[in-house]
Design a protein around this motif. Structure first.
Motif, PDB file in Angstrom:
ATOM      1  N   LYS A 148       4.743  -4.370  -0.496  1.00 19.93           N
ATOM      2  CA  LYS A 148       5.076  -3.260  -1.384  1.00 19.93           C
ATOM      3  C   LYS A 148       4.118  -2.078  -1.238  1.00 19.93           C
ATOM      4  O   LYS A 148       4.324  -1.035  -1.861  1.00 19.93           O
ATOM      5  CB  LYS A 148       5.063  -3.733  -2.838  1.00 19.93           C
ATOM      6  CG  LYS A 148       6.004  -4.903  -3.125  1.00 19.93           C
ATOM      7  CD  LYS A 148       7.459  -4.535  -2.837  1.00 19.93           C
ATOM      8  CE  LYS A 148       8.384  -5.719  -3.167  1.00 19.93           C
ATOM      9  NZ  LYS A 148       9.798  -5.406  -2.822  1.00 19.93           N
ATOM     10  N   SER A 149       3.087  -2.258  -0.409  1.00 19.91           N
ATOM     11  CA  SER A 149       2.119  -1.183  -0.177  1.00 19.91           C
ATOM     12  C   SER A 149       1.440  -1.413   1.168  1.00 19.91           C
ATOM     13  O   SER A 149       1.560  -2.498   1.759  1.00 19.91           O
ATOM     14  CB  SER A 149       1.063  -1.155  -1.283  1.00 19.91           C
ATOM     15  OG  SER A 149       0.230  -2.304  -1.193  1.00 19.91           O
ATOM     16  N   LYS A 150       0.721  -0.427   1.630  1.00 21.38           N
ATOM     17  CA  LYS A 150       0.009  -0.569   2.901  1.00 21.38           C
ATOM     18  C   LYS A 150      -1.018  -1.702   2.814  1.00 21.38           C
ATOM     19  O   LYS A 150      -1.219  -2.443   3.790  1.00 21.38           O
ATOM     20  CB  LYS A 150      -0.668   0.741   3.284  1.00 21.38           C
ATOM     21  CG  LYS A 150      -1.358   0.691   4.638  1.00 21.38           C
ATOM     22  CD  LYS A 150      -1.701   2.066   5.185  1.00 21.38           C
ATOM     23  CE  LYS A 150      -2.764   2.748   4.405  1.00 21.38           C
ATOM     24  NZ  LYS A 150      -3.226   4.004   5.054  1.00 21.38           N
ATOM     25  N   ALA A 151      -1.622  -1.872   1.671  1.00 25.50           N
ATOM     26  CA  ALA A 151      -2.619  -2.938   1.490  1.00 25.50           C
ATOM     27  C   ALA A 151      -2.012  -4.318   1.693  1.00 25.50           C
ATOM     28  O   ALA A 151      -2.700  -5.257   2.123  1.00 25.50           O
ATOM     29  CB  ALA A 151      -3.248  -2.834   0.106  1.00 25.50           C
ATOM     30  N   ASP A 152      -0.712  -4.438   1.425  1.00 25.06           N
ATOM     31  CA  ASP A 152      -0.040  -5.733   1.569  1.00 25.06           C
ATOM     32  C   ASP A 152       0.167  -6.139   3.029  1.00 25.06           C
ATOM     33  O   ASP A 152       0.606  -7.266   3.304  1.00 25.06           O
ATOM     34  CB  ASP A 152       1.324  -5.697   0.869  1.00 25.06           C
ATOM     35  CG  ASP A 152       1.198  -5.604  -0.650  1.00 25.06           C
ATOM     36  OD1 ASP A 152       0.137  -5.979  -1.171  1.00 25.06           O
ATOM     37  OD2 ASP A 152       2.158  -5.143  -1.290  1.00 25.06           O
ATOM     38  N   LEU A 153      -0.162  -5.247   3.955  1.00 26.40           N
ATOM     39  CA  LEU A 153      -0.041  -5.589   5.381  1.00 26.40           C
ATOM     40  C   LEU A 153      -1.138  -6.555   5.827  1.00 26.40           C
ATOM     41  O   LEU A 153      -1.054  -7.123   6.919  1.00 26.40           O
ATOM     42  CB  LEU A 153      -0.101  -4.324   6.248  1.00 26.40           C
ATOM     43  CG  LEU A 153       1.076  -3.352   6.128  1.00 26.40           C
ATOM     44  CD1 LEU A 153       0.808  -2.105   6.968  1.00 26.40           C
ATOM     45  CD2 LEU A 153       2.376  -4.021   6.571  1.00 26.40           C
ATOM     46  N   VAL A 170      -2.417   3.322  13.353  1.00 25.57           N
ATOM     47  CA  VAL A 170      -2.638   1.990  12.790  1.00 25.57           C
ATOM     48  C   VAL A 170      -4.013   1.459  13.161  1.00 25.57           C
ATOM     49  O   VAL A 170      -4.752   0.960  12.305  1.00 25.57           O
ATOM     50  CB  VAL A 170      -1.537   1.010  13.254  1.00 25.57           C
ATOM     51  CG1 VAL A 170      -1.868  -0.412  12.817  1.00 25.57           C
ATOM     52  CG2 VAL A 170      -0.180   1.430  12.691  1.00 25.57           C
ATOM     53  N   THR A 171      -4.372   1.560  14.434  1.00 25.28           N
ATOM     54  CA  THR A 171      -5.632   0.963  14.893  1.00 25.28           C
ATOM     55  C   THR A 171      -6.859   1.640  14.287  1.00 25.28           C
ATOM     56  O   THR A 171      -7.920   1.015  14.152  1.00 25.28           O
ATOM     57  CB  THR A 171      -5.736   1.000  16.424  1.00 25.28           C
ATOM     58  OG1 THR A 171      -5.587   2.351  16.881  1.00 25.28           O
ATOM     59  CG2 THR A 171      -4.648   0.138  17.065  1.00 25.28           C
ATOM     60  N   LYS A 172      -6.737   2.913  13.921  1.00 23.20           N
ATOM     61  CA  LYS A 172      -7.875   3.627  13.343  1.00 23.20           C
ATOM     62  C   LYS A 172      -7.945   3.489  11.820  1.00 23.20           C
ATOM     63  O   LYS A 172      -8.928   3.898  11.216  1.00 23.20           O
ATOM     64  CB  LYS A 172      -7.811   5.110  13.721  1.00 23.20           C
ATOM     65  CG  LYS A 172      -8.086   5.369  15.194  1.00 23.20           C
ATOM     66  CD  LYS A 172      -8.051   6.854  15.497  1.00 23.20           C
ATOM     67  CE  LYS A 172      -8.380   7.119  16.960  1.00 23.20           C
ATOM     68  NZ  LYS A 172      -8.355   8.567  17.268  1.00 23.20           N
ATOM     69  N   ASP A 173      -6.897   2.943  11.231  1.00 22.99           N
ATOM     70  CA  ASP A 173      -6.882   2.767   9.788  1.00 22.99           C
ATOM     71  C   ASP A 173      -7.690   1.517   9.411  1.00 22.99           C
ATOM     72  O   ASP A 173      -7.734   0.540  10.159  1.00 22.99           O
ATOM     73  CB  ASP A 173      -5.438   2.618   9.304  1.00 22.99           C
ATOM     74  CG  ASP A 173      -5.314   2.750   7.802  1.00 22.99           C
ATOM     75  OD1 ASP A 173      -4.985   3.859   7.342  1.00 22.99           O
ATOM     76  OD2 ASP A 173      -5.552   1.753   7.086  1.00 22.99           O
ATOM     77  N   GLU A 174      -8.296   1.554   8.248  1.00 22.20           N
ATOM     78  CA  GLU A 174      -9.129   0.425   7.809  1.00 22.20           C
ATOM     79  C   GLU A 174      -8.331  -0.864   7.654  1.00 22.20           C
ATOM     80  O   GLU A 174      -8.889  -1.962   7.740  1.00 22.20           O
ATOM     81  CB  GLU A 174      -9.823   0.762   6.502  1.00 22.20           C
ATOM     82  CG  GLU A 174      -8.898   1.075   5.349  1.00 22.20           C
ATOM     83  CD  GLU A 174      -9.637   1.435   4.077  1.00 22.20           C
ATOM     84  OE1 GLU A 174      -8.998   1.448   3.013  1.00 22.20           O
ATOM     85  OE2 GLU A 174     -10.847   1.711   4.156  1.00 22.20           O
ATOM     86  N   ILE A 175      -7.013  -0.749   7.470  1.00 29.84           N
ATOM     87  CA  ILE A 175      -6.190  -1.953   7.317  1.00 29.84           C
ATOM     88  C   ILE A 175      -6.081  -2.735   8.618  1.00 29.84           C
ATOM     89  O   ILE A 175      -5.788  -3.942   8.608  1.00 29.84           O
ATOM     90  CB  ILE A 175      -4.769  -1.584   6.802  1.00 29.84           C
ATOM     91  CG1 ILE A 175      -4.019  -2.838   6.312  1.00 29.84           C
ATOM     92  CG2 ILE A 175      -3.965  -0.888   7.908  1.00 29.84           C
ATOM     93  CD1 ILE A 175      -4.600  -3.490   5.120  1.00 29.84           C
ATOM     94  N   SER A 176      -6.341  -2.073   9.765  1.00 28.94           N
ATOM     95  CA  SER A 176      -6.139  -2.729  11.068  1.00 28.94           C
ATOM     96  C   SER A 176      -6.994  -3.987  11.224  1.00 28.94           C
ATOM     97  O   SER A 176      -6.566  -4.967  11.847  1.00 28.94           O
ATOM     98  CB  SER A 176      -6.431  -1.758  12.214  1.00 28.94           C
ATOM     99  OG  SER A 176      -7.796  -1.377  12.207  1.00 28.94           O
TER     100      SER A 176
END
Length: 280
Positions: A148-153, A170-176
């Motif tokens: 439901k959010s980017k954090a949920d990835l 994607v690779t540069k985002d902290e979620i990666s």
């Protein structure tokens, strides 16, 4: 007699000196270095009578094949109109997207016009026109997904197109660092097929592409696009890419693009594809 020989010798020396002086002062009729090395990119396009556009022909609605196999799309229509105004023909050459910059640099194509995101990395390698629209890299999941959010990835497998701006986004985002895996596909269309089959958990692609696929393929019941508030991977401007050294060609492209914006032609093409004017 001796005086005559001395006089004759003086005349010969004088003639020789005058001849040498004339030779030194003779004008250089060869082309100047500027004429030889100046940017002739636009002149070369005019002489050819065409420019070759590199594109991914499976990237709707920028450029793709219709049911009859004809190449159509939003960027296709913009490019054809620009070519018409420049008095040349637009020739389209499908290429592997992850190698499109190399195709451009090698001279295999003259420009890239295919929802090409203007990024700092690409600006180090090629030249860009002014931006003609902006988009964002969004997240697509299956309907009913727990995401439901980017954090949920976190802990999930994400798919994206190889060589697209979604990849560095994607690779540069902290979620990666929290993802289970990033899988790279030939096109977002193929990635969505894997999403539908349950082999990946989400797809990251630009919103223009995602919304077109969801609406035109009548798959709105299958997928959900996260809203801006729920999370995305940032906005990106689109431009036309040319070789870094092709300054005069770039100037002509910018000129006709600005004309198309000013006289409403670009807006008309946008409305035909999206039902609204997304030209910036």
């Amino acid at each position: 007699m001796k005086r005559r020989w001395l006089t004759l010798l003086a005349v010969i020396c004088t003639v020789a000196l005058l001849t040498a002086g004339c030779a030194q002062k003779a004008p250089d009729t060869k082309p100047t270095d500027k004429a030889q090395t100046g940017d002739q990119s636009w002149n070369k396009i005019k002489e050819k009578g065409e420019f070759v556009i590199g594109l991914d022909d499976n990237y709707p609605p920028a450029g793709f094949r219709d049911k009859a196999g004809e190449l159509v799309g939003f960027d296709i229509d913009l490019a054809k109109e620009a070519a018409k105004r420049l008095g040349v023909k637009a020739v389209f050459k499908p290429v592997q997207w992850d190698g499109v910059l190399l195709n451009l640099k090698s001279g295999e194509i003259d420009l890239i016009w295919n929802a090409l995101g203007i990024t700092p990395e690409r600006q180090q390698e090629i030249g860009f026109t002014d931006s003609y629209m902006a988009d964002r890299n969004i997240i697509v999941v299956k309907a009913g997904s727990p995401i439901k959010s980017k954090a949920d990835l976190a802990g999930k497998t994400v798919g994206l197109q190889l060589g697209s701006t979604a990849e560095p986004a994607v690779t540069k985002d902290e979620i990666s660092s929290k993802l289970k895996e990033i899988r790279k596909f030939e096109s977002p269309t193929v990635a969505l097929m894997d999403l539908d089959a349950g082999r990946i958990d989400a797809v990251v692609t630009n919103e223009m592409n995602a919304r077109y696929l969801v609406t035109t393929e009548k798959t709105a019941d299958k997928y959900y696009i996260l809203t801006e508030q729920e999370g995305d991977f940032g906005k990106e401007p689109f431009g036309v890419g040319v070789r870094m050294e092709d300054k005069t060609f770039l100037a002509e492209l910018n000129r006709v693009l600005n004309e198309m914006k000013a006289d409403g032609t670009a807006a008309k093409i946008s409305n035909e594809w999206f039902g609204s004017n997304i030209i910036k």
